[in-house]
Design an enzyme around this catalytic site. Structure first.
Site, PDB file in Angstrom:
ATOM      1  CE  LYS A  12     -19.086 -19.975  62.131  1.00 31.52           C
ATOM      2  NZ  LYS A  12     -18.688 -18.611  61.899  1.00 31.52           N
ATOM      3  CE  LYS A  69     -11.863 -21.071  63.744  1.00 29.79           C
ATOM      4  NZ  LYS A  69     -12.388 -20.340  62.702  1.00 29.79           N
ATOM      5  CE  LYS A  91     -15.013 -13.595  67.774  1.00 25.24           C
ATOM      6  NZ  LYS A  91     -15.081 -12.213  67.301  1.00 25.24           N
TER       7      LYS A  91
HETATM    8  P1  TYM Z   1     -13.897 -13.280  63.337  1.00 26.77           P
HETATM    9  O1  TYM Z   1     -14.715 -12.273  64.036  1.00 26.77           O
HETATM   10  O2  TYM Z   1     -14.214 -14.725  63.503  1.00 26.77           O
HETATM   11  O3  TYM Z   1     -12.381 -13.118  63.737  1.00 26.77           O
HETATM   12  C1  TYM Z   1     -11.709 -11.872  63.682  1.00 26.77           C
HETATM   13  C2  TYM Z   1     -10.263 -12.085  63.254  1.00 26.77           C
HETATM   14  O4  TYM Z   1      -9.611 -12.972  64.185  1.00 26.77           O
HETATM   15  C3  TYM Z   1      -8.959 -14.013  63.458  1.00 26.77           C
HETATM   16  N1  TYM Z   1      -8.979 -15.253  64.277  1.00 26.77           N
HETATM   17  C4  TYM Z   1      -7.889 -15.987  64.563  1.00 26.77           C
HETATM   18  N2  TYM Z   1      -6.600 -15.835  64.260  1.00 26.77           N
HETATM   19  C5  TYM Z   1      -5.721 -16.761  64.751  1.00 26.77           C
HETATM   20  N3  TYM Z   1      -6.094 -17.816  65.504  1.00 26.77           N
HETATM   21  C6  TYM Z   1      -7.388 -18.018  65.839  1.00 26.77           C
HETATM   22  N4  TYM Z   1      -7.749 -19.046  66.606  1.00 26.77           N
HETATM   23  C7  TYM Z   1      -8.365 -17.069  65.363  1.00 26.77           C
HETATM   24  N5  TYM Z   1      -9.715 -16.955  65.507  1.00 26.77           N
HETATM   25  C8  TYM Z   1     -10.067 -15.824  64.829  1.00 26.77           C
HETATM   26  C9  TYM Z   1      -9.765 -14.179  62.186  1.00 26.77           C
HETATM   27  O5  TYM Z   1      -8.998 -14.790  61.163  1.00 26.77           O
HETATM   28  C10 TYM Z   1     -10.135 -12.753  61.875  1.00 26.77           C
HETATM   29  O6  TYM Z   1      -9.122 -12.110  61.130  1.00 26.77           O
HETATM   30  N6  TYM Z   1     -15.528 -13.214  58.629  1.00 26.77           N
HETATM   31  C11 TYM Z   1     -14.708 -12.506  59.572  1.00 26.77           C
HETATM   32  C12 TYM Z   1     -15.101 -11.067  59.814  1.00 26.77           C
HETATM   33  C13 TYM Z   1     -15.160 -10.204  58.599  1.00 26.77           C
HETATM   34  C14 TYM Z   1     -14.057  -9.695  57.855  1.00 26.77           C
HETATM   35  C15 TYM Z   1     -14.626  -8.839  56.872  1.00 26.77           C
HETATM   36  C16 TYM Z   1     -12.686  -9.891  57.931  1.00 26.77           C
HETATM   37  C17 TYM Z   1     -16.301  -9.669  58.057  1.00 26.77           C
HETATM   38  N7  TYM Z   1     -15.967  -8.858  57.015  1.00 26.77           N
HETATM   39  C18 TYM Z   1     -13.824  -8.194  55.955  1.00 26.77           C
HETATM   40  C19 TYM Z   1     -11.896  -9.223  57.002  1.00 26.77           C
HETATM   41  C20 TYM Z   1     -12.452  -8.386  56.027  1.00 26.77           C
HETATM   42  C21 TYM Z   1     -14.831 -13.209  60.923  1.00 26.77           C
HETATM   43  O7  TYM Z   1     -15.797 -13.844  61.212  1.00 26.77           O
HETATM   44  O8  TYM Z   1     -13.817 -12.941  61.780  1.00 26.77           O
END
Ligand code: TYM
Length: 327
Positions: free
Chosen positions: A111, A192, A195
Protein backbone atom coordinates in the site's frame (compact mmCIF):
# COMPACT_ATOMS: atom_id res chain seq x y z
CA UNK A 1 -17.42 -20.60 25.37
CA UNK A 2 -14.24 -19.38 23.78
CA UNK A 3 -14.09 -15.87 22.46
CA UNK A 4 -13.95 -14.96 18.78
CA UNK A 5 -13.21 -11.56 17.29
CA UNK A 6 -12.88 -10.39 13.73
CA UNK A 7 -13.15 -7.15 11.82
CA UNK A 8 -13.90 -5.76 8.40
CA UNK A 9 -13.23 -2.38 6.82
CA UNK A 10 -16.20 -0.32 5.70
CA UNK A 11 -14.31 0.60 2.57
CA UNK A 12 -16.79 -0.39 -0.11
CA UNK A 13 -19.13 -3.11 -1.28
CA UNK A 14 -18.40 -6.50 0.21
CA UNK A 15 -17.24 -9.09 -2.31
CA UNK A 16 -17.13 -12.83 -2.62
CA UNK A 17 -13.64 -12.97 -1.08
CA UNK A 18 -14.87 -11.21 2.06
CA UNK A 19 -17.81 -13.57 2.24
CA UNK A 20 -16.04 -16.88 1.63
CA UNK A 21 -12.79 -15.97 3.36
CA UNK A 22 -14.32 -14.46 6.48
CA UNK A 23 -18.02 -13.63 6.90
CA UNK A 24 -19.23 -17.13 6.10
CA UNK A 25 -17.18 -18.37 9.08
CA UNK A 26 -18.28 -15.49 11.26
CA UNK A 27 -21.84 -16.72 10.78
CA UNK A 28 -21.02 -20.30 11.77
CA UNK A 29 -18.88 -19.18 14.72
CA UNK A 30 -21.86 -17.39 16.29
CA UNK A 31 -23.24 -20.56 17.83
CA UNK A 32 -20.18 -22.32 19.16
CA UNK A 33 -18.38 -19.20 20.42
CA UNK A 34 -18.87 -15.88 22.17
CA UNK A 35 -18.42 -13.85 19.00
CA UNK A 36 -17.53 -10.16 18.60
CA UNK A 37 -17.51 -8.59 15.13
CA UNK A 38 -16.25 -5.13 14.49
CA UNK A 39 -16.65 -2.67 11.60
CA UNK A 40 -13.21 -1.09 11.64
CA UNK A 41 -13.88 2.51 10.66
CA UNK A 42 -10.62 3.73 12.24
CA UNK A 43 -8.65 1.43 9.97
CA UNK A 44 -10.53 2.85 6.98
CA UNK A 45 -9.06 6.29 7.78
CA UNK A 46 -5.69 5.02 6.55
CA UNK A 47 -7.12 5.28 3.02
CA UNK A 48 -8.43 8.38 1.29
CA UNK A 49 -12.11 8.25 2.00
CA UNK A 50 -14.70 11.01 1.92
CA UNK A 51 -16.10 11.65 5.44
CA UNK A 52 -19.75 11.38 4.43
CA UNK A 53 -19.03 8.27 2.46
CA UNK A 54 -17.23 6.68 5.41
CA UNK A 55 -20.24 7.32 7.64
CA UNK A 56 -22.65 5.91 5.06
CA UNK A 57 -20.50 2.87 4.38
CA UNK A 58 -20.08 2.10 8.07
CA UNK A 59 -23.86 2.11 8.44
CA UNK A 60 -24.38 0.05 5.29
CA UNK A 61 -21.72 -2.47 6.28
CA UNK A 62 -23.85 -3.28 9.31
CA UNK A 63 -26.82 -3.97 7.01
CA UNK A 64 -24.65 -6.11 4.74
CA UNK A 65 -23.32 -8.18 7.65
CA UNK A 66 -26.81 -8.71 9.04
CA UNK A 67 -28.01 -9.74 5.60
CA UNK A 68 -25.11 -12.21 5.35
CA UNK A 69 -26.34 -13.91 8.50
CA UNK A 70 -24.94 -12.16 11.57
CA UNK A 71 -27.60 -12.27 14.24
CA UNK A 72 -27.37 -9.63 16.97
CA UNK A 73 -29.02 -12.09 19.36
CA UNK A 74 -26.13 -14.48 18.89
CA UNK A 75 -23.14 -12.18 18.39
CA UNK A 76 -21.98 -8.68 19.28
CA UNK A 77 -21.75 -6.42 16.24
CA UNK A 78 -20.22 -2.99 16.82
CA UNK A 79 -18.30 -0.11 15.30
CA UNK A 80 -14.63 0.15 16.29
CA UNK A 81 -14.63 3.91 16.98
CA UNK A 82 -17.58 3.51 19.39
CA UNK A 83 -15.28 1.71 21.82
CA UNK A 84 -12.54 4.18 22.75
CA UNK A 85 -10.35 1.50 24.30
CA UNK A 86 -9.25 0.41 20.80
CA UNK A 87 -7.04 3.46 20.34
CA UNK A 88 -5.92 3.41 23.96
CA UNK A 89 -4.85 -0.22 23.74
CA UNK A 90 -3.20 0.46 20.39
CA UNK A 91 -0.91 2.94 22.11
CA UNK A 92 0.16 0.41 24.72
CA UNK A 93 0.95 -2.03 21.93
CA UNK A 94 2.76 0.60 19.84
CA UNK A 95 5.09 0.87 22.80
CA UNK A 96 5.62 -2.89 22.52
CA UNK A 97 5.92 -3.43 18.74
CA UNK A 98 9.05 -2.51 16.80
CA UNK A 99 9.62 -0.52 13.61
CA UNK A 100 11.43 -3.53 12.12
CA UNK A 101 8.51 -5.90 12.46
CA UNK A 102 6.02 -3.35 11.11
CA UNK A 103 8.27 -2.62 8.15
CA UNK A 104 8.12 -6.29 7.18
CA UNK A 105 4.32 -6.28 6.75
CA UNK A 106 3.58 -7.05 3.11
CA UNK A 107 0.29 -5.13 3.13
CA UNK A 108 2.16 -2.03 4.29
CA UNK A 109 4.81 -2.54 1.61
CA UNK A 110 2.13 -2.96 -1.08
CA UNK A 111 0.00 0.00 0.00
CA UNK A 112 2.91 2.38 0.54
CA UNK A 113 4.80 1.42 -2.62
CA UNK A 114 5.33 4.37 -4.94
CA UNK A 115 3.83 6.94 -2.55
CA UNK A 116 5.84 10.10 -1.79
CA UNK A 117 4.42 10.51 1.63
CA UNK A 118 3.15 7.61 3.69
CA UNK A 119 0.81 8.12 6.62
CA UNK A 120 1.92 6.95 10.04
CA UNK A 121 -1.51 5.31 10.45
CA UNK A 122 -0.84 3.04 7.50
CA UNK A 123 2.38 1.94 9.17
CA UNK A 124 0.85 1.28 12.59
CA UNK A 125 -2.33 -0.25 11.11
CA UNK A 126 -1.47 -3.81 12.24
CA UNK A 127 -0.93 -2.64 15.83
CA UNK A 128 -4.46 -1.22 15.95
CA UNK A 129 -5.61 -4.56 14.57
CA UNK A 130 -3.73 -6.38 17.35
CA UNK A 131 -5.45 -4.08 19.86
CA UNK A 132 -8.87 -4.93 18.36
CA UNK A 133 -8.16 -8.58 19.02
CA UNK A 134 -6.52 -8.61 22.45
CA UNK A 135 -9.12 -6.27 23.98
CA UNK A 136 -11.67 -9.10 23.70
CA UNK A 137 -9.38 -11.89 24.99
CA UNK A 138 -10.04 -13.50 21.61
CA UNK A 139 -8.54 -16.94 21.14
CA UNK A 140 -9.81 -17.34 17.60
CA UNK A 141 -9.78 -14.83 14.75
CA UNK A 142 -11.62 -15.96 11.59
CA UNK A 143 -9.93 -14.25 8.61
CA UNK A 144 -8.89 -14.86 5.03
CA UNK A 145 -5.38 -15.85 4.03
CA UNK A 146 -4.22 -12.24 3.46
CA UNK A 147 -4.50 -11.51 7.19
CA UNK A 148 -2.17 -14.31 8.33
CA UNK A 149 0.84 -12.02 8.66
CA UNK A 150 -1.10 -9.46 10.70
CA UNK A 151 -2.24 -12.25 13.00
CA UNK A 152 1.34 -13.45 13.44
CA UNK A 153 2.28 -9.91 14.43
CA UNK A 154 -0.60 -9.75 16.93
CA UNK A 155 0.61 -13.02 18.49
CA UNK A 156 4.16 -11.77 18.65
CA UNK A 157 3.24 -8.43 20.23
CA UNK A 158 0.80 -9.96 22.74
CA UNK A 159 3.42 -12.54 23.71
CA UNK A 160 6.05 -9.84 24.21
CA UNK A 161 3.66 -7.75 26.30
CA UNK A 162 2.99 -10.76 28.54
CA UNK A 163 6.67 -11.58 28.79
CA UNK A 164 7.36 -8.11 30.11
CA UNK A 165 4.26 -7.44 32.24
CA UNK A 166 2.83 -10.87 33.18
CA UNK A 167 0.03 -13.00 31.72
CA UNK A 168 -2.30 -10.12 30.85
CA UNK A 169 -3.28 -10.73 27.22
CA UNK A 170 -4.68 -13.79 25.47
CA UNK A 171 -2.46 -14.75 22.53
CA UNK A 172 -4.84 -15.17 19.55
CA UNK A 173 -4.83 -17.62 16.69
CA UNK A 174 -5.94 -17.09 13.09
CA UNK A 175 -8.76 -19.34 11.86
CA UNK A 176 -8.33 -19.47 8.09
CA UNK A 177 -10.84 -21.61 6.15
CA UNK A 178 -9.57 -24.68 4.29
CA UNK A 179 -11.28 -23.47 1.11
CA UNK A 180 -12.14 -19.93 0.02
CA UNK A 181 -9.33 -18.34 2.02
CA UNK A 182 -7.93 -16.64 -1.04
CA UNK A 183 -10.50 -15.86 -3.72
CA UNK A 184 -8.75 -14.50 -6.79
CA UNK A 185 -9.85 -11.72 -9.17
CA UNK A 186 -11.74 -13.29 -12.08
CA UNK A 187 -9.97 -11.08 -14.62
CA UNK A 188 -6.53 -11.13 -13.00
CA UNK A 189 -6.30 -14.54 -11.35
CA UNK A 190 -2.76 -13.84 -10.17
CA UNK A 191 -4.06 -11.32 -7.63
CA UNK A 192 -6.68 -11.60 -4.91
CA UNK A 193 -10.17 -10.21 -5.27
CA UNK A 194 -10.02 -6.87 -3.52
CA UNK A 195 -12.03 -3.80 -2.55
CA UNK A 196 -9.13 -1.45 -3.10
CA UNK A 197 -8.22 -2.44 -6.66
CA UNK A 198 -10.79 -1.49 -9.27
CA UNK A 199 -11.67 -4.55 -11.33
CA UNK A 200 -15.44 -4.44 -11.82
CA UNK A 201 -15.59 -7.49 -14.07
CA UNK A 202 -13.14 -9.46 -11.92
CA UNK A 203 -14.95 -8.82 -8.63
CA UNK A 204 -18.18 -10.57 -7.71
CA UNK A 205 -19.98 -8.44 -5.15
CA UNK A 206 -21.98 -10.08 -2.40
CA UNK A 207 -25.04 -8.13 -3.56
CA UNK A 208 -24.59 -8.55 -7.32
CA UNK A 209 -27.72 -9.58 -9.25
CA UNK A 210 -27.89 -13.12 -10.67
CA UNK A 211 -27.28 -11.64 -14.15
CA UNK A 212 -24.16 -9.80 -13.00
CA UNK A 213 -22.76 -12.86 -11.27
CA UNK A 214 -23.36 -15.00 -14.34
CA UNK A 215 -21.79 -12.46 -16.68
CA UNK A 216 -18.68 -12.13 -14.53
CA UNK A 217 -18.15 -15.85 -14.08
CA UNK A 218 -18.68 -16.56 -17.78
CA UNK A 219 -16.10 -13.93 -18.68
CA UNK A 220 -13.57 -15.22 -16.13
CA UNK A 221 -10.07 -15.41 -17.58
CA UNK A 222 -8.83 -18.99 -17.85
CA UNK A 223 -6.36 -20.43 -20.39
CA UNK A 224 -6.45 -22.01 -23.82
CA UNK A 225 -5.39 -25.61 -23.33
CA UNK A 226 -8.95 -26.74 -22.56
CA UNK A 227 -8.00 -29.39 -20.04
CA UNK A 228 -9.99 -29.27 -16.79
CA UNK A 229 -7.49 -29.86 -14.00
CA UNK A 230 -7.05 -28.23 -10.57
CA UNK A 231 -3.61 -26.67 -10.81
CA UNK A 232 -3.37 -23.23 -9.13
CA UNK A 233 0.27 -22.82 -10.17
CA UNK A 234 -0.04 -23.19 -13.92
CA UNK A 235 -3.81 -22.71 -14.35
CA UNK A 236 -4.71 -20.04 -11.75
CA UNK A 237 -7.85 -18.75 -13.48
CA UNK A 238 -9.39 -22.18 -13.91
CA UNK A 239 -8.34 -23.20 -10.39
CA UNK A 240 -10.18 -20.18 -9.01
CA UNK A 241 -13.42 -21.14 -10.80
CA UNK A 242 -13.05 -24.76 -9.63
CA UNK A 243 -12.44 -23.59 -6.08
CA UNK A 244 -15.45 -21.27 -6.09
CA UNK A 245 -17.74 -24.04 -7.30
CA UNK A 246 -16.22 -26.43 -4.74
CA UNK A 247 -16.78 -24.04 -1.81
CA UNK A 248 -20.26 -23.05 -2.93
CA UNK A 249 -21.36 -26.68 -3.21
CA UNK A 250 -19.25 -28.07 -0.36
CA UNK A 251 -17.30 -30.45 -2.55
CA UNK A 252 -13.56 -30.97 -2.94
CA UNK A 253 -11.66 -29.29 -5.76
CA UNK A 254 -10.63 -32.72 -7.13
CA UNK A 255 -14.21 -33.89 -7.16
CA UNK A 256 -15.27 -30.78 -9.07
CA UNK A 257 -12.34 -30.94 -11.51
CA UNK A 258 -13.06 -34.62 -12.27
CA UNK A 259 -16.71 -33.89 -13.06
CA UNK A 260 -16.07 -31.61 -16.05
CA UNK A 261 -14.54 -31.82 -19.46
CA UNK A 262 -15.38 -28.39 -20.79
CA UNK A 263 -14.57 -25.00 -19.29
CA UNK A 264 -17.95 -23.65 -20.42
CA UNK A 265 -19.94 -26.25 -18.46
CA UNK A 266 -17.84 -25.64 -15.37
CA UNK A 267 -18.42 -21.90 -15.58
CA UNK A 268 -22.18 -22.30 -16.05
CA UNK A 269 -22.43 -24.49 -12.93
CA UNK A 270 -20.12 -22.21 -10.97
CA UNK A 271 -22.23 -19.19 -11.81
CA UNK A 272 -25.43 -21.03 -10.84
CA UNK A 273 -23.95 -22.19 -7.54
CA UNK A 274 -22.81 -18.66 -6.68
CA UNK A 275 -26.19 -17.20 -7.62
CA UNK A 276 -27.89 -19.65 -5.24
CA UNK A 277 -25.32 -19.06 -2.50
CA UNK A 278 -25.77 -15.29 -2.60
CA UNK A 279 -29.49 -15.12 -3.39
CA UNK A 280 -30.74 -15.27 0.23
CA UNK A 281 -28.29 -12.51 1.23
CA UNK A 282 -29.55 -10.22 -1.50
CA UNK A 283 -33.17 -10.89 -0.55
CA UNK A 284 -32.53 -10.30 3.15
CA UNK A 285 -30.54 -7.13 2.40
CA UNK A 286 -33.54 -5.68 0.55
CA UNK A 287 -35.80 -6.51 3.53
CA UNK A 288 -33.40 -4.92 6.00
CA UNK A 289 -33.05 -1.77 3.91
CA UNK A 290 -36.77 -1.18 4.45
CA UNK A 291 -36.09 -0.54 8.15
CA UNK A 292 -32.73 1.28 8.28
CA UNK A 293 -33.72 2.97 11.55
CA UNK A 294 -32.96 -0.26 13.36
CA UNK A 295 -29.22 -0.09 12.71
CA UNK A 296 -28.14 2.75 15.06
CA UNK A 297 -29.90 1.16 18.04
CA UNK A 298 -28.43 -2.20 17.28
CA UNK A 299 -24.92 -0.78 16.97
CA UNK A 300 -25.38 1.13 20.23
CA UNK A 301 -26.25 -2.11 21.99
CA UNK A 302 -23.22 -3.77 20.43
CA UNK A 303 -20.92 -0.94 21.53
CA UNK A 304 -22.28 -1.12 25.07
CA UNK A 305 -21.57 -4.84 25.31
CA UNK A 306 -18.18 -4.55 23.64
CA UNK A 307 -17.16 -1.72 25.97
CA UNK A 308 -17.80 -3.88 29.02
CA UNK A 309 -15.24 -6.42 27.86
CA UNK A 310 -12.77 -3.96 26.31
CA UNK A 311 -12.66 -1.60 29.28
CA UNK A 312 -11.87 -4.45 31.68
CA UNK A 313 -9.01 -5.68 29.50
CA UNK A 314 -7.64 -2.20 29.00
CA UNK A 315 -7.76 -1.49 32.75
CA UNK A 316 -5.83 -4.70 33.37
CA UNK A 317 -3.20 -3.79 30.77
CA UNK A 318 -2.92 -0.14 31.89
CA UNK A 319 -2.41 -1.24 35.49
CA UNK A 320 0.23 -3.77 34.40
CA UNK A 321 2.33 -1.22 32.50
CA UNK A 322 2.24 1.18 35.44
CA UNK A 323 -0.31 3.85 34.51
CA UNK A 324 -1.70 5.48 37.64
CA UNK A 325 -5.43 4.73 37.78
CA UNK A 326 -7.83 7.67 38.18
CA UNK A 327 -9.94 7.50 41.30
P1 TYM B 1 -10.67 -6.47 5.03
O1 TYM B 1 -11.73 -5.49 5.34
O2 TYM B 1 -9.73 -6.20 3.92
O3 TYM B 1 -11.31 -7.88 4.73
C1 TYM B 1 -12.26 -8.49 5.59
C2 TYM B 1 -12.05 -9.99 5.60
O4 TYM B 1 -12.18 -10.51 4.26
C3 TYM B 1 -11.05 -11.33 3.97
N1 TYM B 1 -10.75 -11.22 2.51
C4 TYM B 1 -10.61 -12.28 1.69
N2 TYM B 1 -10.71 -13.59 1.89
C5 TYM B 1 -10.55 -14.41 0.81
N3 TYM B 1 -10.27 -13.96 -0.43
C6 TYM B 1 -10.15 -12.64 -0.69
N4 TYM B 1 -9.90 -12.19 -1.92
C7 TYM B 1 -10.33 -11.72 0.41
N5 TYM B 1 -10.29 -10.36 0.52
C8 TYM B 1 -10.55 -10.08 1.83
C9 TYM B 1 -9.92 -10.78 4.81
O5 TYM B 1 -8.91 -11.75 5.01
C10 TYM B 1 -10.64 -10.40 6.07
O6 TYM B 1 -10.74 -11.50 6.96
N6 TYM B 1 -7.19 -5.72 8.51
C11 TYM B 1 -8.47 -6.32 8.28
C12 TYM B 1 -9.58 -5.82 9.18
C13 TYM B 1 -9.34 -5.94 10.64
C14 TYM B 1 -9.36 -7.13 11.42
C15 TYM B 1 -9.18 -6.71 12.76
C16 TYM B 1 -9.50 -8.48 11.10
C17 TYM B 1 -9.15 -4.89 11.51
N7 TYM B 1 -9.05 -5.37 12.78
C18 TYM B 1 -9.13 -7.64 13.79
C19 TYM B 1 -9.45 -9.39 12.14
C20 TYM B 1 -9.27 -8.98 13.47
C21 TYM B 1 -8.90 -5.99 6.85
O7 TYM B 1 -8.49 -5.02 6.29
O8 TYM B 1 -9.84 -6.81 6.35
Amino acid sequence: MSRVLSGIQPSGDLHLGNYLGAIHNWVSDQDAHDAYYCIVDLHALTLDIDPNELRARTHDSALDLLAAGLDPERCTLFVQSHVVEHTQMAWLLECTATMGELRRMTQFKDKSAGQDSVRVGLFTYPVLQAADIVLYDAERVPVGDDQRQHLELAREVAGRFNHRFGEILVVPEAAVPAAGARVMDLQHPERKMSKSVSSPLGTVLMLDSPEEITRKVKKAVTDTDNEVRYDPESKPGLANVIELLAVATQRTTDDVANSYERYGDLKVDCAEALVELLRPIRTRRAELAADPGAVPALLARGAHKATEVASATYARAAQAVGLLGRS
